[in-house]
Design a protein around this motif. Structure first.
Motif, PDB file in Angstrom:
ATOM      1  N   LEU A 168      52.970   6.131  56.681  1.00 11.55           N
ATOM      2  CA  LEU A 168      52.246   5.064  57.382  1.00 11.55           C
ATOM      3  C   LEU A 168      52.392   3.722  56.688  1.00 11.55           C
ATOM      4  CD1 LEU A 168      50.474   4.743  59.888  1.00 11.55           C
ATOM      5  CD2 LEU A 168      48.470   4.952  58.416  1.00 11.55           C
ATOM      6  N   ALA A 169      52.569   3.706  55.399  1.00  9.63           N
ATOM      7  CA  ALA A 169      52.743   2.443  54.683  1.00  9.63           C
ATOM      8  C   ALA A 169      54.001   1.720  55.137  1.00  9.63           C
ATOM      9  CB  ALA A 169      52.792   2.696  53.177  1.00  9.63           C
ATOM     10  N   LEU A 170      55.017   2.485  55.499  1.00  9.42           N
ATOM     11  CA  LEU A 170      56.264   1.882  55.977  1.00  9.42           C
ATOM     12  C   LEU A 170      56.222   1.595  57.470  1.00  9.42           C
ATOM     13  CD1 LEU A 170      58.861   4.117  54.080  1.00  9.42           C
ATOM     14  CD2 LEU A 170      58.034   1.867  53.435  1.00  9.42           C
ATOM     15  N   HIS A 171      55.371   2.303  58.207  1.00 12.59           N
ATOM     16  CA  HIS A 171      55.320   2.158  59.671  1.00 12.59           C
ATOM     17  C   HIS A 171      53.874   2.015  60.123  1.00 12.59           C
ATOM     18  CE1 HIS A 171      59.535   3.439  59.662  1.00 12.59           C
ATOM     19  NE2 HIS A 171      59.160   4.448  58.880  1.00 12.59           N
ATOM     20  N   PRO A 172      53.238   0.905  59.810  1.00 13.25           N
ATOM     21  CA  PRO A 172      51.810   0.760  60.128  1.00 13.25           C
ATOM     22  C   PRO A 172      51.509   0.602  61.602  1.00 13.25           C
ATOM     23  CG  PRO A 172      52.666  -1.280  59.222  1.00 13.25           C
ATOM     24  CD  PRO A 172      53.772  -0.278  59.093  1.00 13.25           C
ATOM     25  N   HIS A 173      52.529   0.331  62.427  1.00 14.30           N
ATOM     26  CA  HIS A 173      52.279   0.123  63.861  1.00 14.30           C
ATOM     27  C   HIS A 173      52.371   1.422  64.651  1.00 14.30           C
ATOM     28  CE1 HIS A 173      53.759  -3.750  62.283  1.00 14.30           C
ATOM     29  NE2 HIS A 173      52.911  -4.286  63.133  1.00 14.30           N
TER      30      HIS A 173
ATOM     31  N   LEU B 118      47.590 -11.020  73.149  1.00 11.33           N
ATOM     32  CA  LEU B 118      47.669 -10.757  74.583  1.00 11.33           C
ATOM     33  C   LEU B 118      49.047 -11.070  75.145  1.00 11.33           C
ATOM     34  CD1 LEU B 118      46.189  -9.944  77.181  1.00 11.33           C
ATOM     35  CD2 LEU B 118      45.505 -12.329  77.437  1.00 11.33           C
ATOM     36  N   LEU B 119      49.625 -12.209  74.743  1.00  4.31           N
ATOM     37  CA  LEU B 119      50.913 -12.622  75.291  1.00  4.31           C
ATOM     38  C   LEU B 119      52.003 -11.608  74.944  1.00  4.31           C
ATOM     39  CD1 LEU B 119      52.380 -14.863  76.823  1.00  4.31           C
ATOM     40  CD2 LEU B 119      52.842 -15.967  74.642  1.00  4.31           C
ATOM     41  N   ILE B 120      52.023 -11.154  73.693  1.00  2.00           N
ATOM     42  CA  ILE B 120      53.031 -10.166  73.287  1.00  2.00           C
ATOM     43  C   ILE B 120      52.841  -8.862  74.058  1.00  2.00           C
ATOM     44  CG2 ILE B 120      53.826  -8.753  71.363  1.00  2.00           C
ATOM     45  CD1 ILE B 120      53.210 -11.061  69.501  1.00  2.00           C
ATOM     46  N   SER B 121      51.600  -8.423  74.188  1.00  2.00           N
ATOM     47  CA  SER B 121      51.327  -7.181  74.903  1.00  2.00           C
ATOM     48  C   SER B 121      51.766  -7.262  76.359  1.00  2.00           C
ATOM     49  CB  SER B 121      49.830  -6.866  74.824  1.00  2.00           C
ATOM     50  OG  SER B 121      49.516  -5.703  75.545  1.00  2.00           O
ATOM     51  N   GLN B 122      51.483  -8.391  77.012  1.00  2.00           N
ATOM     52  CA  GLN B 122      51.871  -8.556  78.417  1.00  2.00           C
ATOM     53  C   GLN B 122      53.385  -8.559  78.585  1.00  2.00           C
ATOM     54  OE1 GLN B 122      49.860 -12.197  79.448  1.00  2.00           O
ATOM     55  NE2 GLN B 122      48.029 -11.148  80.182  1.00  2.00           N
ATOM     56  N   VAL B 123      54.086  -9.317  77.734  1.00  2.00           N
ATOM     57  CA  VAL B 123      55.544  -9.391  77.845  1.00  2.00           C
ATOM     58  C   VAL B 123      56.170  -8.030  77.545  1.00  2.00           C
ATOM     59  CG1 VAL B 123      57.617 -10.480  76.920  1.00  2.00           C
ATOM     60  CG2 VAL B 123      55.571 -11.849  77.294  1.00  2.00           C
ATOM     61  N   ALA B 124      55.638  -7.308  76.545  1.00  2.00           N
ATOM     62  CA  ALA B 124      56.183  -5.990  76.218  1.00  2.00           C
ATOM     63  C   ALA B 124      55.983  -5.008  77.380  1.00  2.00           C
ATOM     64  CB  ALA B 124      55.524  -5.457  74.953  1.00  2.00           C
TER      65      ALA B 124
ATOM     66  N   LYS C  25      55.090  -3.110  70.499  1.00  2.00           N
ATOM     67  CA  LYS C  25      54.614  -4.446  70.867  1.00  2.00           C
ATOM     68  C   LYS C  25      53.711  -4.405  72.098  1.00  2.00           C
ATOM     69  CE  LYS C  25      56.515  -6.396  67.488  1.00  2.00           C
ATOM     70  NZ  LYS C  25      55.645  -6.835  66.373  1.00  2.00           N
ATOM     71  N   ALA C  26      53.845  -3.388  72.930  1.00  2.00           N
ATOM     72  CA  ALA C  26      52.930  -3.264  74.073  1.00  2.00           C
ATOM     73  C   ALA C  26      51.509  -3.004  73.603  1.00  2.00           C
ATOM     74  CB  ALA C  26      53.390  -2.137  75.000  1.00  2.00           C
ATOM     75  N   GLY C  27      51.346  -2.439  72.394  1.00  2.00           N
ATOM     76  CA  GLY C  27      50.017  -2.215  71.836  1.00  2.00           C
ATOM     77  C   GLY C  27      49.561  -3.312  70.908  1.00  2.00           C
ATOM     78  N   ASP C  28      50.301  -4.418  70.878  1.00  2.00           N
ATOM     79  CA  ASP C  28      49.934  -5.533  69.983  1.00  2.00           C
ATOM     80  C   ASP C  28      48.626  -6.169  70.424  1.00  2.00           C
ATOM     81  OD1 ASP C  28      50.142  -8.429  68.829  1.00  2.00           O
ATOM     82  OD2 ASP C  28      51.688  -7.281  67.789  1.00  2.00           O
ATOM     83  N   GLN C  29      47.855  -6.668  69.427  1.00  2.00           N
ATOM     84  CA  GLN C  29      46.572  -7.296  69.744  1.00  2.00           C
ATOM     85  C   GLN C  29      46.724  -8.673  70.371  1.00  2.00           C
ATOM     86  OE1 GLN C  29      43.407  -5.979  69.501  1.00  2.00           O
ATOM     87  NE2 GLN C  29      44.591  -4.109  69.199  1.00  2.00           N
TER      88      GLN C  29
ATOM     89  N   LEU D 272      56.450  -9.955  62.593  1.00  2.00           N
ATOM     90  CA  LEU D 272      56.099 -11.299  62.135  1.00  2.00           C
ATOM     91  C   LEU D 272      54.588 -11.476  62.187  1.00  2.00           C
ATOM     92  CD1 LEU D 272      58.828 -13.237  64.164  1.00  2.00           C
ATOM     93  CD2 LEU D 272      58.984 -12.464  61.794  1.00  2.00           C
ATOM     94  N   VAL D 273      54.075 -12.352  61.353  1.00  2.26           N
ATOM     95  CA  VAL D 273      52.633 -12.615  61.326  1.00  2.26           C
ATOM     96  C   VAL D 273      52.249 -13.382  62.582  1.00  2.26           C
ATOM     97  CG1 VAL D 273      50.763 -13.737  60.081  1.00  2.26           C
ATOM     98  CG2 VAL D 273      52.613 -12.628  58.812  1.00  2.26           C
ATOM     99  N   THR D 274      51.326 -12.810  63.360  1.00  2.00           N
ATOM    100  CA  THR D 274      50.919 -13.437  64.622  1.00  2.00           C
ATOM    101  C   THR D 274      49.422 -13.696  64.714  1.00  2.00           C
ATOM    102  OG1 THR D 274      50.721 -11.249  65.644  1.00  2.00           O
ATOM    103  CG2 THR D 274      52.836 -12.391  65.872  1.00  2.00           C
ATOM    104  N   CYS D 275      48.663 -13.359  63.667  1.00  2.00           N
ATOM    105  CA  CYS D 275      47.219 -13.593  63.704  1.00  2.00           C
ATOM    106  C   CYS D 275      46.687 -13.640  62.287  1.00  2.00           C
ATOM    107  CB  CYS D 275      46.507 -12.512  64.512  1.00  2.00           C
ATOM    108  SG  CYS D 275      46.590 -10.894  63.735  1.00  2.00           S
ATOM    109  N   MET D 276      45.393 -14.020  62.156  1.00  2.00           N
ATOM    110  CA  MET D 276      44.753 -14.159  60.852  1.00  2.00           C
ATOM    111  C   MET D 276      43.867 -12.978  60.503  1.00  2.00           C
ATOM    112  SD  MET D 276      45.763 -17.057  59.624  1.00  2.00           S
ATOM    113  CE  MET D 276      44.538 -17.432  58.372  1.00  2.00           C
ATOM    114  N   GLU D 277      43.839 -11.942  61.375  1.00  2.00           N
ATOM    115  CA  GLU D 277      42.986 -10.794  61.108  1.00  2.00           C
ATOM    116  C   GLU D 277      43.508 -10.028  59.907  1.00  2.00           C
ATOM    117  OE1 GLU D 277      42.523  -8.478  64.595  1.00  2.00           O
ATOM    118  OE2 GLU D 277      41.977 -10.184  65.839  1.00  2.00           O
ATOM    119  N   ALA D 278      42.583  -9.526  59.094  1.00  2.00           N
ATOM    120  CA  ALA D 278      42.951  -8.912  57.816  1.00  2.00           C
ATOM    121  C   ALA D 278      43.878  -7.723  58.007  1.00  2.00           C
ATOM    122  CB  ALA D 278      41.678  -8.489  57.065  1.00  2.00           C
ATOM    123  N   GLU D 279      43.539  -6.855  58.974  1.00  2.00           N
ATOM    124  CA  GLU D 279      44.338  -5.651  59.146  1.00  2.00           C
ATOM    125  C   GLU D 279      45.725  -5.974  59.651  1.00  2.00           C
ATOM    126  OE1 GLU D 279      44.154  -1.503  61.681  1.00  2.00           O
ATOM    127  OE2 GLU D 279      42.305  -2.459  61.026  1.00  2.00           O
ATOM    128  N   GLU D 280      45.806  -6.935  60.615  1.00  2.00           N
ATOM    129  CA  GLU D 280      47.117  -7.314  61.135  1.00  2.00           C
ATOM    130  C   GLU D 280      47.964  -7.953  60.038  1.00  2.00           C
ATOM    131  OE1 GLU D 280      48.382  -6.913  64.194  1.00  2.00           O
ATOM    132  OE2 GLU D 280      46.643  -5.813  64.920  1.00  2.00           O
TER     133      GLU D 280
END
Length: 1040
Positions: free
Chosen positions: A708-713, A664-670, A658-662, A571-579
């Motif tokens: 990578l296009a299908l699995h960008p994370h 902070l809250l998602i990264s901590q919970v993961a 999700k542990a590598g998500d930018q 899901l969209v969680t930020c406004m950064e272009a790459e995310e």
């Protein structure tokens, strides 16, 4: 005073006193008699009881007005006699009872006489002592139908005192006396255990008082809270003990339909009550009204002891009067379940004990009437629950949910009768969904980013926390944290006792129905699974069959698949272009799975540009949804235990993403979820979890990098693995690193930022796994330590026995070490050193002309740095900064040269320029920007000098710039910051720092170790004029 043991001796002493009192009734004569009585033994008093009582009773019965003080003295003396003797005659007992009661009688009104509080208290105590003095079965003969008018008068008198008196002491005494009269005394052996016939006779007698007693006690119980909790507790106890005795099912079933004609006069016979069916029905209906009033008032009483006594009322009435008070069962059960989550631990414990007793005896489940009432109450509550959750305040919501929790706990497996009703299940779920709605307007959730990849390491605190330590969340309709805990308990009970398949299907439908419901439905699903495992539920129904592990695993698998699906996980969680690009890429890939060709490109492009930008609230909502789903995976692992290992193939990889998500809250919970999984599955640590499952994780990374296009994370998974593993992972990831570098070459213009983060994590991991044991910095520190220890030990050995040769050798060694430190070493010396150490020859080296291959870690680091160099010219500032951090973190020479050349001169110049201003400034200066800049520079310089390992010249620049801030004229905070700088300098170059500080202030005089040496003279100012005195002494003390 002598004690008269025999009746003869006592009679000789007491006779003149009694005669005098009979002739003249005065306070003095009564007090004289009481004084003489204290010298007589109890045995003698028992023999002379009626003789002694005669003048006292005569005084009370003498016609005409009497002084209150005289009556009080007589009653107190009479009470003293009764407390030391036993009343063995029924007639004497009844007469004394009437005479004492008459002391408070007012012929002009039906209320107690308007006498002093002292007299009222003395009479109440006298009545209580009289009933306790009744010997053996005399007390039971007292309660015959003929005593009914006098007993009724005394009961009404005591009730009036308890209700109307202002004195708390009189109220409590009256209630205790009432307990004694109604045979509810707490003392042992009073009365003895009654047989069935005696119970029935007393029940018939007391039934005449029931309307008046219950009504008056209800008024006291529901009165002002200010009257004190002890009065309410006593009144409550008398109420339910009286009701449970008179309305006891065991007694009523033995009552004959025809009333036996009592052998008493007609006036007394009219007062008698026959407890036949109609009377029981009418009385039960009236008592129900009173019980409802009592429960409404007492259940919210501020004192916990009153609420504790309410639990006693519930237990007594349900156990003894389940048939006679069946109409009261609803409010009585409601009172019990409403106190299950009481704020007082004592009330909670008593409630749970009663519930456990009810479950063992099947008081509710085994009683069809009670079970029906409870089910109907739950039906009614489920119907009104949405409205109540919308209209009540936090306390009201807590009370309502406590009621729901108690109903579920009491009904147990029979809760399915309610859940099988579609209408009631929908209302119950609607209320839970409604009250669990989150407040997602907080912008801080989106703002808090994980800038540092070091945050991916599981901290010791995280690694040991229990699974149920959830992330704090805020709700729209309540703020009390207790409500959320109670909602979790309700959902767990539903999962434990309810039809789990039915509940999961229903809430999964709500999960799919709307984005608005999704977070709440996920929270409920998580708790349903936890409850179904029975790990956090207190089971009151031992025959209940829990969900089998196989069924639970099937349900968890279906929920897990839904959580980690593309539309719910990415899901969209930020406004950064790459995310944003990552999430859009995932949407496009899911769409491409359905459509194909050029038409697909047109559709996805149209969707990408036509879709509005996400709002703060929508991104917050997405963040919380991901966090709740992550917490759910941790709870599933907790519920399944080691059986969750069978699901690791599908669960672990998404969690690592999700542990590598930018965010902070998602990264901590993961990260917390990963720890939960490792604990539940029996892994010793997070590192152990990753190492044991690294083969399939690495295989997944390798496959996903090709698409990578299908699995960008995918890079995030590798980054988290590197941060939480050890060197044993290197053989597995060596090939994957090459895949990463190849993929970086292909996507350097789109995915460079995430790949640079992985490469930074890789270099950091290599540095941690393969530390350089030949580090020059460590050797320098070691040599400095040896030199320092040598210099410190040397003066100890030098003394009167020191010779000129020792001093000469010391100076030669010093000069040689100084030349080595300055780099003044001749080539001849180097050649000699090289020749002194013969070169080692590797026996296996068959081709000396070929360079041996580099170790794997060095080859990987070389490849990474070669790629990173090309990214230093990237147009994206963020990527350039990440590359600099990646290279600079391991290239100390580069950072040191740039810092010393460009940064240090400006910082030192700023400190020197600003020092005179801060020395003259007043207290307001600490609020200025200049002060904050000075403070920040001083606080940062020390760690920088130590980390970068600056040379002697640069250290001198730092010391000269900070020296002036050790002056007492500077602000205190700046002095403290300056001291911290010198503490760091001591670690880098202790000798120079020591010399510099001693030139400011030298606290001791140094004596040369030999007469041929000149004394050392330091340029320190006198103590009276030295502003550096205090700070220098503190620093020198630290240096020692």
């Amino acid at each position: 005073m002598a004690v008269f043991d025999t009746p003869e001796e006592a009679f000789g002493v007491l006779r003149p006193v009694c005669v005098q009192l009979t002739k003249t009734q005065t306070v003095e004569n009564v007090e004289h008699l009481q004084t003489q009585l204290q010298a007589v033994s109890d045995t003698a008093l028992q023999e002379l009881q009626q003789y002694i009582l005669f003048p006292l009773r005569f005084t009370l019965k003498t016609p005409g007005p009497k002084r209150e003080r005289l009556i009080q003295s007589v009653v107190e003396c009479l009470t003293f006699v009764l407390s030391s003797t036993c009343v063995k005659e029924q007639e004497l007992l009844q007469e004394l009872f009437s005479e004492l009661s008459a002391c408070l009688y007012s012929p002009k009104s039906q209320k107690p006489a308007a006498v002093s509080e002292e007299l009222k208290l003395a009479v109440i105590r006298g009545l209580s002592t009289l009933m306790h003095s009744a010997y053996g079965d005399i007390i039971l003969t007292f309660y015959e139908p003929s005593i009914l008018p006098r007993l009724g008068f005394a009961v009404s008198l005591l009730l009036a005192l308890a209700e109307q008196e202002k004195s708390k002491q009189i109220k409590i005494a009256a209630l205790k006396c009432l307990q004694v009269l109604l045979l509810q005394c707490d003392c042992q052996d009073h009365p003895r255990s009654l047989d069935e016939l005696e119970q029935q006779q007393l029940g018939d007698l007391f039934a005449s008082f029931l309307p008046g007693v219950s009504t008056a006690l209800t008024r006291i119980i529901t009165g002002d809270f200010k009257q004190g909790h002890s009065i309410v507790v006593s009144s409550l106890k008398i109420f339910y003990k009286t009701v449970s005795f008179i309305m006891a099912d065991e007694q009523l079933k033995r009552i004959s339909k025809v009333q036996a004609k009592p052998a008493v006069e007609h006036r007394v016979a009219e007062l008698m009550v026959h407890r036949e069916a109609n009377w029981v029905k009418n009385t039960g209906d009236k008592l129900t009204i009173l019980i409802k009033k009592i429960i409404e008032c007492v259940s919210v009483h501020p004192h916990w002891k009153v609420r504790l006594e309410l639990v006693g009322l519930v237990e007594e009435l349900l156990l003894r009067c389940s048939q006679s008070l069946v109409e009261s069962a609803g409010p009585i059960l409601k009172a019990l379940v409403g106190l299950v989550n009481d704020e007082s631990p004592e009330v909670q414990a008593r409630c749970n004990k009663v519930l456990r007793h009810f479950a063992d005896q099947q008081v509710v489940v085994g009683n069809k009437a009670f079970a029906d009432i409870l089910s109907e109450s739950l039906h009614s509550l489920a119907t009104s629950l949405p409205r109540l959750m919308n209209s009540e305040d936090d306390q009201g919501k807590f009370s309502t949910l406590s009621l729901l929790f108690g109903y579920l706990k009491l009904l147990g497996p029979k809760v399915n009768f309610v859940l099988n009703s579609v209408a009631h299940l929908q209302r119950l779920s609607k209320a839970l969904i409604q009250v669990l709605e989150l407040d997602v307007a907080d912008i801080k959730i989106v703002e808090e980013r994980r800038w540092n990849s070091d945050d991916l390491n599981a901290s010791p605190k995280t690694a040991t926390q229990p699974w149920n330590q959830m992330q704090r969340r805020y709700f729209r309709f309540f703020t009390d944290e207790r409500i959320f805990l109670l909602l979790r308990q309700v959902c767990q009970l539903l999962g434990y006792y309810g039809n789990l398949y039915l509940l999961v299907d229903h809430f999964m439908e709500l999960y799919h129905e709307s984005v608005v419901y999704r977070k709440q439905a996920a929270m409920i699903l998580n708790e349903l699974v936890t409850g179904a495992a029975g790990l956090e539920v207190e089971d009151l129904h031992e025959k209940h069959i829990k969900t089998s592990p196989e069924e639970l695993r099937e349900i968890v698998t279906s929920i897990l698949e839904e959580y980690t699906s593309q539309e719910n996980w990415y899901l969209v969680t930020c406004m950064e272009a790459e995310e944003m690009g990552e999430e859009l890429m995932m949407k496009e890939s899911s769409l491409q799975a359905i459509t194909s060709g050029a038409h697909t490109h047109q559709v996805t492009s149209f969707l990408a540009f036509s879709k509005p930008s996400p709002t703060i609230c929508s991104m917050n909502s997405n963040i919380w949804q991901i966090c709740i789903q992550l917490e759910g995976i941790g709870q599933f692992a907790y519920a399944l235990g080691k059986d969750f290992r069978l699901l690791l193939m599908s669960a672990l990889y998404p969690v690592l993403e999700k542990a590598g998500d930018q965010t902070l809250l998602i990264s901590q919970v993961a990260t917390s979820t990963m720890v939960d999984i490792s604990h539940a599955c029996g892994y010793g640590s997070l590192q152990h979890l990753i190492n044991q499952n690294s083969d399939y994780l690495v295989n997944g990374i390798s496959l996903n990098l090709r698409h990578l296009a299908l699995h960008p994370h995918t890079p995030k998974v590798l980054e988290v693995m590197l941060r939480n593993s050890d060197a044993s992972l290197l053989p597995l990831v060596a090939d994957v690193v090459q895949d990463v570098l190849v993929t970086l070459d292909q996507f350097y213009d789109k995915r460079a930022a995430s790949f640079v983060s992985v490469l930074h994590a890789l270099l950091a991991a290599l540095a941690q796994w393969f530390p350089d044991t030949g580090d020059l910095g460590q050797l320098q520190e070691q040599s400095l330590g040896e030199e320092g220890s040598h210099l410190h030990r040397r003066p100890v050995t030098l003394g009167n026995s020191t010779t000129a040769e020792d001093i000469e050798q010391f100076l030669l060694n010093y000069l040689k070490e100084k030349d080595v430190a300055d780099g003044n070493v001749s080539d001849i010396d180097n050649e000699e050193e090289e020749q002194s150490v013969p070169p080692e020859v590797d026996e296996n080296d068959i081709r000396p002309d070929v360079e041996p291959p580099l170790p794997v870690q060095i080859q990987i680091a070389t490849d990474v740095m070669e790629r990173c160099i090309h990214l230093l010219s990237d147009k994206n500032l963020q990527i350039r900064l990440k590359v600099l951090r990646t290279l600079g973190g391991k290239c100390g020479d580069f950072l040191r040269s740039r810092f010393c050349k460009d940064v240090l001169p400006k910082l030192a110049g700023s400190l020197v320029t600003q020092a005179p201003i801060s020395a003259r400034a007043g207290p307001v200066y600490s609020h200025t920007l200049a002060f904050k800049l000075q403070l920040a520079v001083l606080q940062g310089l020390g760690p920088l000098c130590e980390t970068l390992d600056l040379g002697e010249g640069d250290l001198n620049k730092v010391a000269d710039a900070c020296l002036i801030y050790l002056s007492a004229k500077q602000p205190v905070k700046l002095q403290e910051a300056a001291r911290s700088v010198f503490l760091h300098l001591m670690k880098v170059d202790p000798d120079s720092t020591w010399l510099l500080l001693n030139e400011l202030h030298c606290p001791v005089q140094f004596t040369p170790p030999h007469p041929s040496l000149r004394p050392v003279r330091l340029r320190s100012a006198p103590e009276q004029q030295n502003p550096y005195l205090a700070n220098v002494r503190l620093l020198l003390r630290e240096l020692q």
